[in-house]
Structure formats: structure tokens, C-alpha cells
Design a protein around this motif. Sequence first.
Motif, PDB file in Angstrom:
ATOM      1  N   LEU A   1     -82.840 -23.243  -5.538  1.00  0.00           N
ATOM      2  CA  LEU A   1     -81.845 -23.976  -6.005  1.00  0.00           C
ATOM      3  C   LEU A   1     -80.911 -24.817  -5.646  1.00  0.00           C
ATOM      4  CD1 LEU A   1     -79.516 -20.182  -6.984  1.00  0.00           C
ATOM      5  CD2 LEU A   1     -81.194 -21.809  -8.974  1.00  0.00           C
ATOM      6  N   VAL A   2     -81.335 -25.123  -4.227  1.00  0.00           N
ATOM      7  CA  VAL A   2     -80.633 -26.067  -3.703  1.00  0.00           C
ATOM      8  C   VAL A   2     -80.309 -27.143  -3.948  1.00  0.00           C
ATOM      9  CG1 VAL A   2     -80.634 -27.353  -1.786  1.00  0.00           C
ATOM     10  CG2 VAL A   2     -79.932 -25.040  -1.913  1.00  0.00           C
ATOM     11  N   ALA A   3     -82.009 -27.920  -4.434  1.00  0.00           N
ATOM     12  CA  ALA A   3     -82.192 -29.429  -4.708  1.00  0.00           C
ATOM     13  C   ALA A   3     -82.181 -29.165  -6.117  1.00  0.00           C
ATOM     14  CB  ALA A   3     -83.781 -29.253  -4.707  1.00  0.00           C
ATOM     15  N   MET A   4     -81.590 -28.346  -7.461  1.00  0.00           N
ATOM     16  CA  MET A   4     -81.774 -28.778  -8.723  1.00  0.00           C
ATOM     17  C   MET A   4     -80.149 -28.412  -8.322  1.00  0.00           C
ATOM     18  SD  MET A   4     -84.147 -28.984 -10.333  1.00  0.00           S
ATOM     19  CE  MET A   4     -84.515 -28.457 -11.726  1.00  0.00           C
ATOM     20  N   THR A   5     -79.740 -28.373  -7.281  1.00  0.00           N
ATOM     21  CA  THR A   5     -77.564 -28.622  -7.682  1.00  0.00           C
ATOM     22  C   THR A   5     -77.776 -29.916  -6.128  1.00  0.00           C
ATOM     23  OG1 THR A   5     -77.992 -25.936  -6.686  1.00  0.00           O
ATOM     24  CG2 THR A   5     -76.218 -26.807  -6.519  1.00  0.00           C
ATOM     25  N   VAL A   6     -78.163 -30.495  -5.564  1.00  0.00           N
ATOM     26  CA  VAL A   6     -78.143 -31.392  -6.042  1.00  0.00           C
ATOM     27  C   VAL A   6     -77.894 -32.661  -6.371  1.00  0.00           C
ATOM     28  CG1 VAL A   6     -78.467 -32.770  -3.512  1.00  0.00           C
ATOM     29  CG2 VAL A   6     -78.191 -30.655  -3.343  1.00  0.00           C
ATOM     30  N   ILE A   7     -79.302 -32.379  -7.200  1.00  0.00           N
ATOM     31  CA  ILE A   7     -79.680 -33.434  -7.979  1.00  0.00           C
ATOM     32  C   ILE A   7     -78.384 -33.197  -9.476  1.00  0.00           C
ATOM     33  CG2 ILE A   7     -80.921 -33.675  -9.795  1.00  0.00           C
ATOM     34  CD1 ILE A   7     -83.492 -33.299  -8.350  1.00  0.00           C
ATOM     35  N   LEU A   8     -77.836 -31.969 -10.120  1.00  0.00           N
ATOM     36  CA  LEU A   8     -75.935 -32.196 -11.004  1.00  0.00           C
ATOM     37  C   LEU A   8     -75.243 -32.402 -10.038  1.00  0.00           C
ATOM     38  CD1 LEU A   8     -75.488 -30.593 -13.050  1.00  0.00           C
ATOM     39  CD2 LEU A   8     -75.140 -28.812 -11.971  1.00  0.00           C
ATOM     40  N   LEU A   9     -75.044 -32.284  -8.205  1.00  0.00           N
ATOM     41  CA  LEU A   9     -73.582 -32.655  -8.348  1.00  0.00           C
ATOM     42  C   LEU A   9     -74.338 -34.266  -8.260  1.00  0.00           C
ATOM     43  CD1 LEU A   9     -73.305 -30.931  -5.393  1.00  0.00           C
ATOM     44  CD2 LEU A   9     -71.965 -30.116  -7.601  1.00  0.00           C
ATOM     45  N   LEU A  10     -75.307 -35.134  -7.861  1.00  0.00           N
ATOM     46  CA  LEU A  10     -75.158 -36.732  -8.047  1.00  0.00           C
ATOM     47  C   LEU A  10     -75.421 -36.408  -9.996  1.00  0.00           C
ATOM     48  CD1 LEU A  10     -78.705 -36.872  -5.758  1.00  0.00           C
ATOM     49  CD2 LEU A  10     -76.036 -37.568  -5.393  1.00  0.00           C
ATOM     50  N   ILE A  11     -75.935 -36.480 -10.370  1.00  0.00           N
ATOM     51  CA  ILE A  11     -75.103 -36.682 -11.501  1.00  0.00           C
ATOM     52  C   ILE A  11     -74.047 -36.361 -12.502  1.00  0.00           C
ATOM     53  CG2 ILE A  11     -75.819 -36.253 -14.315  1.00  0.00           C
ATOM     54  CD1 ILE A  11     -79.631 -35.636 -13.065  1.00  0.00           C
ATOM     55  N   LEU A  12     -73.406 -35.746 -11.447  1.00  0.00           N
ATOM     56  CA  LEU A  12     -71.890 -35.326 -12.238  1.00  0.00           C
ATOM     57  C   LEU A  12     -71.460 -36.460 -11.690  1.00  0.00           C
ATOM     58  CD1 LEU A  12     -71.229 -32.037 -11.422  1.00  0.00           C
ATOM     59  CD2 LEU A  12     -70.898 -32.800 -13.685  1.00  0.00           C
ATOM     60  N   THR A  13     -71.331 -36.996 -10.171  1.00  0.00           N
ATOM     61  CA  THR A  13     -71.165 -37.999  -9.394  1.00  0.00           C
ATOM     62  C   THR A  13     -70.553 -39.361 -10.366  1.00  0.00           C
ATOM     63  OG1 THR A  13     -71.722 -36.956  -7.503  1.00  0.00           O
ATOM     64  CG2 THR A  13     -70.701 -39.406  -7.640  1.00  0.00           C
ATOM     65  N   LEU A  14     -72.359 -39.254 -10.475  1.00  0.00           N
ATOM     66  CA  LEU A  14     -72.063 -40.892 -11.271  1.00  0.00           C
ATOM     67  C   LEU A  14     -71.891 -40.899 -13.000  1.00  0.00           C
ATOM     68  CD1 LEU A  14     -76.265 -40.928 -10.965  1.00  0.00           C
ATOM     69  CD2 LEU A  14     -74.020 -42.614  -9.986  1.00  0.00           C
ATOM     70  N   SER A  15     -71.461 -39.574 -13.673  1.00  0.00           N
ATOM     71  CA  SER A  15     -70.632 -39.043 -15.201  1.00  0.00           C
ATOM     72  C   SER A  15     -70.159 -40.308 -15.724  1.00  0.00           C
ATOM     73  CB  SER A  15     -70.108 -38.069 -15.296  1.00  0.00           C
ATOM     74  OG  SER A  15     -68.983 -38.188 -13.801  1.00  0.00           O
ATOM     75  N   PRO A  16     -68.738 -41.189 -14.502  1.00  0.00           N
ATOM     76  CA  PRO A  16     -68.024 -41.968 -15.062  1.00  0.00           C
ATOM     77  C   PRO A  16     -68.532 -43.469 -14.948  1.00  0.00           C
ATOM     78  CG  PRO A  16     -67.190 -40.833 -12.857  1.00  0.00           C
ATOM     79  CD  PRO A  16     -69.090 -40.550 -13.613  1.00  0.00           C
ATOM     80  N   ALA A  17     -69.597 -43.770 -14.979  1.00  0.00           N
ATOM     81  CA  ALA A  17     -71.069 -44.633 -15.489  1.00  0.00           C
ATOM     82  C   ALA A  17     -71.711 -44.429 -16.909  1.00  0.00           C
ATOM     83  CB  ALA A  17     -71.687 -45.305 -14.176  1.00  0.00           C
ATOM     84  N   LEU A  18     -71.668 -43.333 -17.004  1.00  0.00           N
ATOM     85  CA  LEU A  18     -72.618 -42.402 -18.588  1.00  0.00           C
ATOM     86  C   LEU A  18     -71.778 -43.222 -19.762  1.00  0.00           C
ATOM     87  CD1 LEU A  18     -74.285 -39.405 -16.976  1.00  0.00           C
ATOM     88  CD2 LEU A  18     -75.191 -42.395 -16.663  1.00  0.00           C
ATOM     89  N   ARG A  19     -72.044 -43.413 -20.798  1.00  0.00           N
ATOM     90  CA  ARG A  19     -71.630 -43.668 -21.880  1.00  0.00           C
ATOM     91  C   ARG A  19     -72.168 -42.264 -22.784  1.00  0.00           C
ATOM     92  NH1 ARG A  19     -76.225 -48.026 -23.799  1.00  0.00           N
ATOM     93  NH2 ARG A  19     -76.311 -48.420 -21.668  1.00  0.00           N
ATOM     94  N   ARG A  20     -70.520 -42.690 -23.443  1.00  0.00           N
ATOM     95  CA  ARG A  20     -70.851 -41.472 -24.486  1.00  0.00           C
ATOM     96  C   ARG A  20     -71.392 -41.798 -25.505  1.00  0.00           C
ATOM     97  NH1 ARG A  20     -66.792 -37.570 -22.269  1.00  0.00           N
ATOM     98  NH2 ARG A  20     -65.226 -39.047 -20.876  1.00  0.00           N
TER      99      ARG A  20
END
Length: 122
Positions: free
Chosen positions: A101-120
Motif C-alpha cells: 500500500l505505501v507506494a500507491m498511497t504516496v502516488i495518490l497523495l502526489l496526484i491529490l497535491t496536483l489536483s488544483p492544476a488539473l482541468r475539470r
Amino acid sequence: MSRSDARGSRGSSRGWQVATWAVALALGVFGLAMFGGGVYLMTLGGSWYYGLAGAGSVLSAVLLMMQRRSALYLFAVIWSLTVVWALWEVGLDWWGLVPRLVAMTVILLLILTLSPALRRPA
């Protein structure tokens, strides 16, 4: 808005774009490695998880490069299914769950951090 304010916001946007591309590239490499190893494992009669999660990670990386919010949603589904698979495979054994779970959780947190830059979606 003054010219310096406009330039500052453009620079900030560029920073988000670079960060998004860096995470997408890392996720793509990670996903390809996971997919390749997973396909090999499938040929040996092993778990299909790694092949499927690797393919989903590569697709999520492509969506992330396109700065699509759907990358976050897809990876959240992959992460959720990873949790289900890990619990099914090792139960509540803490040390068995950590490497799954650790690697996938870290990746999810990174993507969540980037979420303001992602287009809807339009």
C-alpha cells in the motif's frame, strides 16, 4: 492586475505544469514496470493485480500529462481496489500491508497535491 502580477501567475501555472509532468513521467515509468512484471506473473499463473494496476497507472499517467482531472479519479479507483486486494491477500497483517500500500498511497497523495492544476471536464 499589473504586468508583474500577470507574469507571476503565469510562472506559478508553469510550475504546476512542470510538477504535473514530473509526477506523470514517474507514474508512467512505475506503471510500465508494474505492467511488465504483472504480465510475466500472469504467464506463470500468478496474480493479475500487477498487470491490471500497471495498465491503469500508465493510463492515469497519460491523463495526468494531459492535465485531466480524470487521472485523479482513475487513480483513486486503482488505489481503492489495491486496498481491497491487499486486505484479501494478507488480511490485517500490518507488515504484509505496508509493501502493498505505501507506494500507491504516496502516488495518490502526489496526484491529490496536483489536483488544483488539473482541468475539470467540459
